[in-house]
Design a protein around this motif. Structure first.
Motif: not given
Ligand code: PHE
Length: 497
Positions: A116-119, A318-321
């Motif tokens: 998520s952090f780097k998509l 938000f991806g991480f969450l």
């Protein structure tokens, strides 16, 4: 031995562990789509009905069985009636199979938390998922390991088995007390964010739009019961095992209601979140919401990354969450399902908890590597479908028939539950378990068989379906019977009542 039986430290600890088991991937990626496809707002009627007439009665039954007979599923069954031990082992074998692939999905979610952090998935998340990450090959081939899955899978097993080795109170209870609240907070943040995205309301409209014409369709009712059974983890031996660790005076009925309603509330919350997010995506793409609805692996690992790509701010966060929520929801369920066979093996072979975790959990971990190969997604898809349709549903049916009709346990279970619980069980409880639950389960069983004969599942070659579908489901039963024959329980099976 009986005096040394582990116990939950607090009532809240038990409830959290049971809720943690119930809240799993099914709540997040299964419920929203099932509700939408089966009448939207109108689905809540069959859903509530299924909850009250089958889900909660069965949960109370399993809680009472575990509490009364104080054993893992096989020992509980044996104490209920010597002839029923095989049913416990059958359920444990089913749980074992589920653990082997469920762990792999959690591993994906762990990878995706970091992606998520780097998509990392780029502009075409589905291609990334099936190509770069899982490197999917044709059904039936293994194709070597999908490298990215291995490390997170090993971590998931080390964490789960570490928690299980630490014991019921110091391991499962302590870990769930942290994981479940964290899950709720993370997921709430995701849902609130989703609800404030443009297009969210259209998504919710689509979700809740009641299609009352569906109410008369039998399929919708079967879908409601199916969702409730799976979601509450009944028929898996999990709730029997967990309730066997309750102190002698613990309340049963009230705990079952709290567990069931907490699980359904989370499910509803996921419905809000998922459809708000889908509404947002539909608006971004200028298409109606019904064109973007999906569920399962594709929803979580292809559609959600795409939605996250389009988030106006803080995509990575938000991806991480979201993926951390999936990981946590899955982990507490995985722990519960592994605990079923850890407890069963420990009691049967009279070995230490550590040995049982390493032996039973270790075996599941090793077999899970099969699903971390490039062919893993195909194996996983078929195994999951068959073990649920022909494992959990069948075993659940047999459980109800044996307990209710063959061994006629309902009156004594009712007496037992009433002796410790605030709420006393009414005639409704017996009625639901005698008639409603077995009839629905029997219908589901025959319907599953009929459908699979009329149209085999997916686009897989028949030999593949037979080996990894039918045979795996049948093997669970055979292994169950073999384990019963292996070596009888020692005198403990008579004591402790
Ligand atoms: N209730 C769980 C879920 O929704 C079902 C489950 C429990 C599956 C334990 C696997 C292991 O995902």
């Amino acid at each position: 031995m009986e005096q040394n039986r582990p116990q939950w430290g607090t009532r809240a600890g038990f409830i959290m562990a049971a809720v943690g088991s119930a809240i799993g991937l099914g709540n997040i990626w299964r419920f929203p789509a099932v509700a939408y496809e089966n009448g939207g707002g109108a689905f809540f009627l069959p859903y509530l009905f299924a909850l009250l007439t089958a889900g909660i009665p069965l949960l109370i039954m399993e809680f009472t069985m575990g509490h009364k007979y104080r054993g893992s599923a096989p020992l509980t069954m044996t104490r209920m009636n010597k002839k029923a031990e095989w049913l416990g082992w059958w359920q444990l074998a089913i749980s074992f199979v589920i653990a082997t692939y469920y762990s792999v999905i959690i591993a994906w979610a762990t990878s995706y938390s970091f992606f998520s952090f780097k998509l990392t998935w780029g502009d075409a998340p589905q291609d990334f998922l099936l190509g770069d990450y899982l490197q999917v090959v044709d059904a039936g081939q293994f194709g070597g390991f999908a490298g990215g899955v291995l490390l997170p899978l090993v971590i998931i097993w080390i964490v789960s088995l570490g928690i299980l080795i630490s014991g019921v109170k110091k391991g499962i209870e302590a870990a769930t007390k942290v994981m479940l609240p964290v899950l709720v907070v993370l997921f709430l943040i995701v849902v609130v964010r989703a609800l404030t995205l443009p297009g969210a309301l259209e998504g919710l409209d689509a979700f809740f739009q009641p299609d009352w014409s569906k109410i008369t369709d039998g399929k919708v009712w079967v879908a409601a019961y199916g969702q409730i059974f799976f979601s509450l983890s009944v028929g898996f031996a999990i709730m029997i095992t967990y309730s066997s660790y309750l102190p002698k005076k613990a309340d049963i009925t009230n705990n079952a209601f709290i567990t069931a309603f907490s699980n359904s509330s989370f499910e509803l919350l996921a419905g809000f979140g998922v459809f708000a997010a889908l509404g947002f995506m539909a608006q971004q793409q200028g298409v109606p919401v019904n064109e973007v609805v999906s569920s399962g692996v594709i929803l979580a690992f292809a559609v959600f990354p795409q939605i996250i790509n389009e988030f106006p701010v803080a995509n990575g966060f938000f991806g991480f969450l979201f993926f951390a929520s999936l990981t946590l929801a899955g982990l507490t369920s995985l722990i519960s399902i592994v605990e079923t066979f850890v407890a069963g093996l420990q009691e049967k072979f009279n070995i230490s908890r550590t040995a049982s975790v390493l032996f039973g959990g270790g075996a599941a971990a090793i077999i899970s590597l099969l699903f971390a190969t490039k062919g893993g997604l195909n194996f996983l898809d078929v195994t999951d479908y068959f073990i649920n349709q022909f494992g959990v549903v069948f075993a659940g049916f047999v459980e109800v028939i044996l307990v209710v009709w063959v061994f006629k346990e309902l009156d004594s279970l009712k007496q037992h539950a009433d002796s410790v619980s605030d709420i006393h069980l009414g005639a409704w409880w017996k009625f639901c378990l005698k008639f409603v639950t077995p009839i629905v389960l029997a219908y589901m069983m025959f319907d599953n068989i009929r459908q699979n004969i009329a149209a085999p599942y997916g686009d897989y070659p028949t030999s593949f379906l037979i080996t990894y579908g039918w045979l795996v489901a049948a093997a669970a039963l055979v292994v169950g019977v073999i384990l019963m024959i292996v070596k009888p329980f020692d005198q403990r099976s008579k004591g402790g009542l």
